[in-house]
Design a protein around this motif. Structure first.
Motif, PDB file in Angstrom:
ATOM      1  N   TYR A   1       0.838  -1.206   0.000  1.00 52.44           N
ATOM      2  CA  TYR A   1       0.000   0.000   0.000  1.00 52.44           C
ATOM      3  C   TYR A   1       0.873   1.257   0.000  1.00 52.44           C
ATOM      4  CZ  TYR A   1      -4.803  -1.750   0.765  1.00 52.44           C
ATOM      5  OH  TYR A   1      -6.042  -2.303   0.610  1.00 52.44           O
TER       6      TYR A   1
ATOM      7  N   GLY B   1     -12.175  -2.571  -3.301  1.00 50.58           N
ATOM      8  CA  GLY B   1     -11.033  -2.906  -2.444  1.00 50.58           C
ATOM      9  C   GLY B   1     -11.073  -2.170  -1.121  1.00 50.58           C
ATOM     10  N   SER B   2     -11.420  -0.866  -1.152  1.00 49.62           N
ATOM     11  CA  SER B   2     -11.506  -0.078   0.084  1.00 49.62           C
ATOM     12  C   SER B   2     -12.626  -0.590   0.977  1.00 49.62           C
ATOM     13  CB  SER B   2     -11.734   1.403  -0.251  1.00 49.62           C
ATOM     14  OG  SER B   2     -10.671   1.927  -1.012  1.00 49.62           O
TER      15      SER B   2
ATOM     16  N   VAL C   1      -8.642 -11.707   2.316  1.00 46.66           N
ATOM     17  CA  VAL C   1      -9.436 -10.561   1.899  1.00 46.66           C
ATOM     18  C   VAL C   1      -8.598  -9.281   1.956  1.00 46.66           C
ATOM     19  CG1 VAL C   1     -11.453  -9.151   2.492  1.00 46.66           C
ATOM     20  CG2 VAL C   1     -11.594 -11.643   2.576  1.00 46.66           C
ATOM     21  N   ASN C   2      -7.688  -9.222   2.917  1.00 47.76           N
ATOM     22  CA  ASN C   2      -6.800  -8.063   3.035  1.00 47.76           C
ATOM     23  C   ASN C   2      -5.946  -7.905   1.780  1.00 47.76           C
ATOM     24  OD1 ASN C   2      -5.800  -5.852   4.461  1.00 47.76           O
ATOM     25  ND2 ASN C   2      -4.200  -7.047   5.456  1.00 47.76           N
TER      26      ASN C   2
ATOM     27  N   SER D   1      -8.043  -9.999  -9.016  1.00 42.90           N
ATOM     28  CA  SER D   1      -8.019  -8.569  -9.333  1.00 42.90           C
ATOM     29  C   SER D   1      -7.675  -8.331 -10.799  1.00 42.90           C
ATOM     30  CB  SER D   1      -7.022  -7.845  -8.424  1.00 42.90           C
ATOM     31  OG  SER D   1      -7.351  -8.046  -7.066  1.00 42.90           O
TER      32      SER D   1
ATOM     33  N   ASN E   1     -12.889  -5.621   6.884  1.00 42.09           N
ATOM     34  CA  ASN E   1     -11.858  -6.455   7.493  1.00 42.09           C
ATOM     35  C   ASN E   1     -11.349  -5.841   8.798  1.00 42.09           C
ATOM     36  OD1 ASN E   1      -9.985  -8.472   7.831  1.00 42.09           O
ATOM     37  ND2 ASN E   1      -8.857  -8.060   5.961  1.00 42.09           N
TER      38      ASN E   1
ATOM     39  N   ILE F   1     -14.007  -3.692   1.203  1.00 41.10           N
ATOM     40  CA  ILE F   1     -13.706  -4.951   1.900  1.00 41.10           C
ATOM     41  C   ILE F   1     -12.568  -4.756   2.896  1.00 41.10           C
ATOM     42  CG2 ILE F   1     -14.606  -6.392   0.037  1.00 41.10           C
ATOM     43  CD1 ILE F   1     -11.805  -6.985  -0.855  1.00 41.10           C
ATOM     44  N   GLY F   2     -11.673  -3.795   2.627  1.00 39.46           N
ATOM     45  CA  GLY F   2     -10.633  -3.484   3.608  1.00 39.46           C
ATOM     46  C   GLY F   2     -11.224  -2.907   4.880  1.00 39.46           C
TER      47      GLY F   2
ATOM     48  N   PHE G   1      -7.648  -2.307  -5.277  1.00 41.95           N
ATOM     49  CA  PHE G   1      -7.317  -0.877  -5.320  1.00 41.95           C
ATOM     50  C   PHE G   1      -6.267  -0.608  -6.387  1.00 41.95           C
ATOM     51  CE2 PHE G   1      -3.282   0.977  -3.907  1.00 41.95           C
ATOM     52  CZ  PHE G   1      -3.485   2.282  -4.340  1.00 41.95           C
TER      53      PHE G   1
ATOM     54  N   GLY H   1      -8.122  -6.814  -1.138  1.00 46.55           N
ATOM     55  CA  GLY H   1      -8.422  -5.384  -1.076  1.00 46.55           C
ATOM     56  C   GLY H   1      -7.315  -4.550  -1.683  1.00 46.55           C
TER      57      GLY H   1
ATOM     58  N   SER I   1     -13.459   2.919   9.523  1.00 44.49           N
ATOM     59  CA  SER I   1     -13.898   1.684   8.858  1.00 44.49           C
ATOM     60  C   SER I   1     -15.417   1.563   8.879  1.00 44.49           C
ATOM     61  CB  SER I   1     -13.260   0.461   9.528  1.00 44.49           C
ATOM     62  OG  SER I   1     -11.848   0.498   9.419  1.00 44.49           O
TER      63      SER I   1
END
Length: 627
Positions: A29, A164-165, A106-107, A559, A171, A167-168, A114, A110, A200
């Protein structure tokens, strides 16, 4: 080492493509967000160079529209959000005493969503038409009538990145609720973790709005739907409501984590407990709640009527109250403390007056009749950048200098850091302070040039010089990172004499974070142990086997499937570019192929479930871990 289940270990590039370790995802990231920050900064520099002189011809009018659209979109969605997710991933599991996030797979998904959403949007510079309807993409300007195919890149790219954001955010909600160490009650959580928790929650409720809006806009553009087409009974004001019901909470998704960073840095470098911890927590919750009640203050010039305008004016003024509580609590934390002005604390302490200026102009804009005059001027540009750059970016820089040794095991050079700070701080205020006066003197925003003799020449020159100074600061920071990365790891576990759990483990942390889950015995868990004379954190369990998730290539592949499907769905009734674009755009076979990749990846994930592996106590003891 014995494993409960065989797991393939990867090295080099494959290690990064398959990792589900939250610490490595944080670095992904950081690198991707830093790249997009540089792209957005370059676009900003071109904008300022065009406006440096009256009647300038540095860039053409249509290119200027593309630049302001892509600059805003890139900075908000592709730089600000991922850099915050970098800090979230690096720090939150450590602060709550967890070994990983709730859903490591999932992380990773995400992040890759993105990343490919951002690539899809920016690839428009090379093989298509660039989005040019502004970062808010208002219809009818964003309709087929007035905008080319570029808006499709905006819609599809944002949809993928936004997924992506979303599900992040989910999480991290689950992680903070379920994975806190024994004794880590909600009112013992560090402020940074609290702000991530509330941000979140805002993501969970706000992102579905923009998801729906983007789908409706895509249907308008691809299939001739009439949600926003006035001639066919649609309503463009509907888009404004949908966008800002997401858009204003988004501001607090960005700024609340920055508040959390400032709280951690101010407390650590004052050598004091954060003043008014409980009030800071409740102020954070209240800001999150009120963030959903102020969206129409972006629409005071639409004509919603006096009742709606009055209600949203009051709600907007009200949100200044919990923010003011935070400002005073930071100041009271400094009061009487043993203050160390490291680079991180320079950014944190300068954040406070800078954000106050942005807040004061926000209160000015909350007055509907005044906003009617300010609305489409550079006054709004100045206000927005004082909150987002003076708030978010200052907070991110403070967090990077503070947690860099924990993430990488190396200390950034403090002298170069202070050069970065002073260039950025002075350059920022030179750039945006004068834009308040430009707005009050009537300079409209989003114009690519202006005539001589209107009293705007000097301020625009000063603003551009300031932007160049911010660019220099960013280059110095990059040099600092490169120099530091070439040196051996030299960071202690606790280089700043920290107060929270992340400073109780080595820098950088091992794969499993904590060999033994810590027992939290109070607020500022590590500080409690220090005051008790303990050299390490008290464990909550005996030394035993540690279960870890297996790496997986499926998040990356899934992705890529979304990325390919995105190309195929971007059909619009326009002339196509030559070459690859002519094949990909509007080719529904490509769209279906991308979705097949997504579905096959989901199927493989469900069939070959992740059994993970164990790290046994013997191996931990070989590494020097003592029970």
């Amino acid at each position: 080492m014995s494993h409960s289940h065989s797991v393939k270990r990867y090295h080099g590039l494959m290690d990064w493509l398959t990792t589900v370790d939250h610490k490595k995802i944080a670095i992904l990231y950081l690198v991707a967000g830093g790249f997009f920050l540089a792209v957005g900064g370059f676009e900003a520099m071109l904008i300022r160079l065009q406006l440096m002189f009256p009647e300038n011809t540095f860039v053409a009018a249509h290119t200027f529209n593309e630049l302001i659209t892509m600059h805003g979109t890139t900075m908000i969605f592709l730089a600000g959000m991922p850099l915050l997710f970098a800090l979230m991933n690096a720090v939150v599991p450590l602060q709550i005493g967890a070994r990983d996030v709730a859903f490591p797979f999932v992380n990773a998904l995400g992040f890759w969503l993105f990343f490919f959403g951002g690539v899809l949007m920016n690839i428009s510079w090379f093989i298509g038409t660039v989005p040019d309807a502004g970062w808010t993409s208002y219809p009818p300007l964003a309709s087929n009538t007035y905008s080319g195919m570029g808006v499709n890149y905006y819609v599809v790219g944002l949809q993928i990145a936004g997924l992506g954001s979303l599900i992040g955010g989910i999480n991290f909600l689950v992680t903070i609720v379920n994975m806190r160490a024994p004794g880590m009650s909600f009112m013992r959580m560090p402020l940074f973790t609290w702000t991530i928790f509330i941000a979140s929650a805002i993501i969970l409720f706000a992102f579905p709005a923009i998801t729906v809006g983007l789908v409706l806009l895509l249907f308008d553009r691809l299939f001739g739907a009439n949600f926003f087409e006035v001639a066919n009974g649609g309503n463009p004001v509907l888009w404004q409501h949908i966008f800002w019901i997401f858009g204003h909470p988004e501001v607090y998704i960005l700024i609340l984590p920055a508040f959390g960073v400032i709280s951690e840095v101010v407390s650590t470098f004052s050598s004091k407990r954060l003043f008014g911890y409980s009030s800071m927590v409740f102020a954070t919750v209240l800001i999150g709640f009120l963030s959903f009640m102020v969206w129409a203050h972006h629409m005071f010039s639409v004509g919603l009527g006096p009742v709606a305008n009055a209600l949203f004016s009051v709600a907007t003024m009200l949100i200044a109250v919990p923010t003011g509580i935070k400002i005073f609590n930071w100041l009271f934390t400094y009061w009487g403390g043993h203050i160390r002005f490291t680079t991180a604390n320079l950014f944190a302490s300068s954040f406070i007056p800078t954000f106050v200026i942005g807040g004061v102009t926000g209160v000015m804009l909350s007055v509907a009749p005044a906003d009617y005059q300010f609305h489409d001027t550079y006054f709004v540009v100045a206000h927005f950048h004082y909150t987002i750059v003076g708030g978010l970016v200052f907070g991110i820089f403070a967090g990077l200098f503070y947690w860099w040794p924990k993430m990488f095991g190396r200390m950034l050079d403090e002298r170069l850091g202070k050069v970065t700070f002073w260039f950025f701080f002075i350059g920022f205020h030179l750039t945006f302070l004068v834009q308040h006066f430009l707005g009050l003197q009537g300079m409209p925003r989003r114009v690519f040039t202006y005539l001589k003799g209107q009293g705007w020449d000097t301020e625009n020159m000063i603003s551009t010089v300031g932007a160049l100074m911010m660019g220099i600061a960013s280059i110095v920071l990059l040099i600092n990172v490169l120099i530091t990365s070439l040196k051996p790891r030299n960071a202690d576990a606790d280089p700043w004499d920290g107060r929270t759990l992340e400073w109780a483990i080595p820098s950088p942390p091992p794969e499993y974070n904590f060999a033994q889950t810590p027992l939290v015995r109070g607020l500022d868990a590590l500080w409690v142990e220090k005051e008790a004379g303990n050299k390490t954190i008290t464990p909550a369990e005996p030394l035993g086997p540690i279960h870890m998730p297996s790496p997986s290539i499926l998040p990356f592949v899934m992705s890529v499937g979304f990325f390919i499907a995105g190309f195929g769905f971007m059909y619009a009734k326009h002339e196509f570019a030559n070459g690859i674009a002519s094949f990909l755009f509007g080719n529904y076979i490509v769209a279906v192929a991308g979705l097949v990749i997504v579905l096959v990846s989901m199927f493989l994930r469900s069939v070959f479930d992740d059994h993970g592996f164990h790290i046994e106590p013997e191996e931990l003891q070989e590494k020097g871990v003592k029970a």
